[in-house]
Scaffold this motif. Structure first.
Motif: not given
Length: 235
Positions: A134-135, A138, A144, A155, A159, A162-163
């Motif tokens: 996920l990081n 992002s 995405l 997340p 997290e 960040r997304l």
């Protein structure tokens, strides 16, 4: 009243549960592939892989760097090792009959990021994404759109921000999660004191079990392994 609610909950769980047939075999319960680990973070791969095994995965694979090979083969002998690189994962295999769980201890190496995005462009089945996966996603909002439809992301609040950006409070964060789940057609498991599970249809379910013992590194790795295993089994 509490006992009645508990019984109702148990009844709902029994309706979801897929009872195993006596004549079944390992091929009936999916192929789980955990993509995890980097130098110094092989423990995350171990936890996720063990969780997949313990929650019923028929065949379990672990794609990890070579630096974790001996550890993984010793601690998770039932899992089949796939070479992912030396100290970081730089090789993602695309197998359409695998159900992938990606992220625990993955690290944020540039080549790992590059290979992950290439993988997501070429894999269209639902998967599970957590932690460093996920990081890495992002880093660019356009990433995405690479998440396959009906996938599950898990997340924690940081997290999540960040997304999708910052929220002023948990209420605003939930509304944003509902919006993004619908927009991207994904499931969001927003971890916290009362974890929220948000569906693409906008439904929200709360997990009110657990305790503060889960507030430690590794809990999320186990969660990813469990969810990926269930997804592979057809839940």
């Amino acid at each position: 009243m509490a006992m009645q609610q508990l019984n109702n909950s148990q009844m709902k769980s029994l309706k979801i549960y897929k009872k195993r047939k006596d004549t079944s075999h390992k091929g009936n319960y999916g192929k789980t592939c955990i993509v995890a680990g980097s130098f110094g973070k092989i423990g995350a791969a171990v936890l996720a892989t063990k969780a997949a095994l313990y929650s019923g995965s028929g065949l379990t694979y672990i794609l990890a760097p070579k630096c974790g090979y001996e550890i993984l083969q010793t601690t998770c002998p039932e899992a089949m090792y796939l070479y992912g690189g030396e100290d970081f994962i730089k090789n993602f295999s695309v197998e359409n009959d695998f159900t992938y769980g990606i992220g625990p201890g993955l690290g944020t190496d540039y080549e790992t990021e590059e290979k992950l995005m290439h993988f997501l462009k070429n894999y269209n089945e639902p998967l599970v994404l957590d932690a460093d996966a996920l990081n890495l996603i992002s880093k660019n909002p356009e990433n995405l759109n690479l998440i396959p439809k009906n996938s599950i992301i898990t997340p924690h609040p940081k997290e999540f921000s960040r997304l999708f950006g910052e929220s002023k409070d948990s209420f605003e964060r939930l509304e944003l999660a509902k919006s993004k789940a619908k927009e991207l057609n994904i499931y969001i498991v927003l971890k916290g004191h009362h974890t929220q599970i948000i569906t693409p249809e906008g439904n929200v379910f709360y997990n009110i079990t657990g305790n503060s013992g889960l507030a430690k590194g590794g809990s999320g790795d186990v969660l990813l392994g469990i969810i990926t295993s269930f997804l592979a089994q057809g839940y």
